[in-house]
Design a protein around this motif. Structure first.
Motif, PDB file in Angstrom:
ATOM      1  N   PRO A 199      42.238  43.384  42.277  1.00  0.00           N
ATOM      2  CA  PRO A 199      43.164  43.885  41.265  1.00  0.00           C
ATOM      3  C   PRO A 199      43.314  42.821  40.171  1.00  0.00           C
ATOM      4  N   PHE A 309      43.821  47.573  32.912  1.00  0.00           N
ATOM      5  CA  PHE A 309      43.855  47.316  34.341  1.00  0.00           C
ATOM      6  C   PHE A 309      45.260  47.561  34.895  1.00  0.00           C
ATOM      7  N   THR A 310      45.314  48.057  36.116  1.00  0.00           N
ATOM      8  CA  THR A 310      46.592  48.275  36.797  1.00  0.00           C
ATOM      9  C   THR A 310      46.722  47.296  37.950  1.00  0.00           C
ATOM     10  N   ASP A 312      47.615  47.396  41.030  1.00  0.00           N
ATOM     11  CA  ASP A 312      47.312  47.754  42.419  1.00  0.00           C
ATOM     12  C   ASP A 312      45.925  48.358  42.615  1.00  0.00           C
ATOM     13  N   THR A 313      45.076  48.299  41.593  1.00  0.00           N
ATOM     14  CA  THR A 313      43.744  48.895  41.688  1.00  0.00           C
ATOM     15  C   THR A 313      42.683  47.873  41.312  1.00  0.00           C
ATOM     16  N   PRO A 314      41.601  47.753  42.114  1.00  0.00           N
ATOM     17  CA  PRO A 314      40.519  46.831  41.763  1.00  0.00           C
ATOM     18  C   PRO A 314      39.994  47.093  40.357  1.00  0.00           C
ATOM     19  N   SER A 317      37.085  49.493  39.959  1.00  0.00           N
ATOM     20  CA  SER A 317      37.441  50.901  40.149  1.00  0.00           C
ATOM     21  C   SER A 317      38.059  51.473  38.884  1.00  0.00           C
ATOM     22  N   VAL A 318      38.939  50.699  38.251  1.00  0.00           N
ATOM     23  CA  VAL A 318      39.543  51.165  36.999  1.00  0.00           C
ATOM     24  C   VAL A 318      38.467  51.403  35.944  1.00  0.00           C
ATOM     25  N   GLU A 321      36.404  54.551  36.862  1.00  0.00           N
ATOM     26  CA  GLU A 321      37.124  55.792  36.591  1.00  0.00           C
ATOM     27  C   GLU A 321      37.156  56.094  35.101  1.00  0.00           C
TER      28      GLU A 321
END
Length: 324
Positions: A199, A309-310, A312-314, A317-318, A321
């Protein structure tokens, strides 16, 4: 506004050595450079820049990769290394000029005359420090120890590497350059976190190493070895001939070194073992960054990839997506 030529020289060397780590290929998705109070990142299709302003907030910019360096003859082996370095230098100088204006809070733009003067002084310094001086040392040791042709070139190559290490070590004592090296460390930590599937938060990024296996600093050792072989092809002759031949053959050295770096990245553990000794040089070309500097590098990567980027998310992955 005139950029200090020795700061420009330092940046030019960083850009040249980082050319091998900033390809837009799938296998090398991101690369970057440190600039004044900031970082530029290169993604698959865009550049992103983030610079800390005097007021404390972060300026961000984004622009497309030129693309010319991946077309026609410039996509061919050896030539693609020269093209990549040229692209890194061009875009890097552009970002350096812009970052200087933003970080110093100046409205005055870097004029063509300012840039030409700075570049010319830097070129003279490069030729003097990294071509003429090693050549003189090679000749000196050759006379002292009655070395043959190849022996002199070996001493010259070793001297070139040592001069670079000494140069980086000395300028690292200068506060302004030390700040740039800290941003270099922030760039590495951010890329390591992104490629490691973490993350993307400042806290998580801080735990990653400031040493990156694809850093262009590793390019140095390859350049030293390749230059010994390539420069030996120019043969002997007078001092002007030998200095001139080295300047002319430098693009060939860069191109061949680039191909070796590319190949080693595909050799798995063997490639990592070959490059391992060069990683120690990054302790000279990077410094441990602050959280604020890591935040700037993170924003530059977001701009290059056009994502947010968030916590709690790798990061991968962001980014994945966002491509859907």
């Amino acid at each position: 506004m005139l950029i200090n030529p020795f700061a420009l020289l330092s940046f030019a060397l960083r850009a040249a050595f980082d050319s091998a780590s900033s390809s837009c290929e799938k296998s090398l998705p991101v690369g970057g450079q440190a600039v004044i109070e900031g970082v530029i990142m290169k993604g698959p299709s865009h550049w992103g820049m983030a610079v800390r302003k005097p007021e404390g907030d972060i300026f961000r910019d984004r622009w497309s990769c030129a693309g010319w360096d991946k077309k026609g003859i410039w996509s061919r082996p050896v030539l693609r290394g020269v093209a990549t370095m040229a692209e890194m230098m061009r875009e890097g100088f552009r970002a350096l000029s812009r970052s200087a204006q933003i970080a110093l809070g100046e409205e005055e733009e870097l004029t063509t005359k300012d840039l030409v003067i700075s570049v010319l002084v830097s070129i003279v310094a490069v030729v003097g420090l990294f071509v003429a001086l090693p050549l003189w040392i090679g000749d000196l040791f050759g006379r002292w120890f009655d070395l043959g042709h190849l022996g002199r070139h070996a001493v010259e190559g070793l001297a070139r590497g040592l001069v670079f290490v000494a140069y980086v070590g000395c300028i690292g004592l200068w506060k302004d350059i030390r700040e740039v090296l800290m941003y270099h460390g922030a760039e590495h930590k951010t890329i390591n976190a992104f490629e490691g599937g973490s993350p993307m938060t400042v806290k998580r990024i801080r735990s990653y190493s400031r040493i990156h296996p694809r850093c262009g600093t590793s390019f140095l050792m390859v350049v030293v070895v390749v230059s010994i072989v390539v420069f030996s092809l120019a043969g002997g002759g007078g001092v002007l001939w030998r200095i001139g031949s080295r300047v002319v053959l430098l693009p060939l050295v860069v191109g061949l070194s680039y191909e070796i770096i590319r190949a080693s990245s595909k050799w798995g553990s063997l490639g990592r073992s070959i490059m391992a000794p060069a990683l120690s040089l990054q302790y000279l070309t990077t410094r441990v960054p602050s959280g604020a500097q890591i935040e700037v590098a993170l924003r530059a990567l977001e701009s290059a990839l056009n994502v947010k980027f968030t916590p709690d998310t790798p990061g991968r992955s962001v980014y994945g997506e966002s491509r859907l």
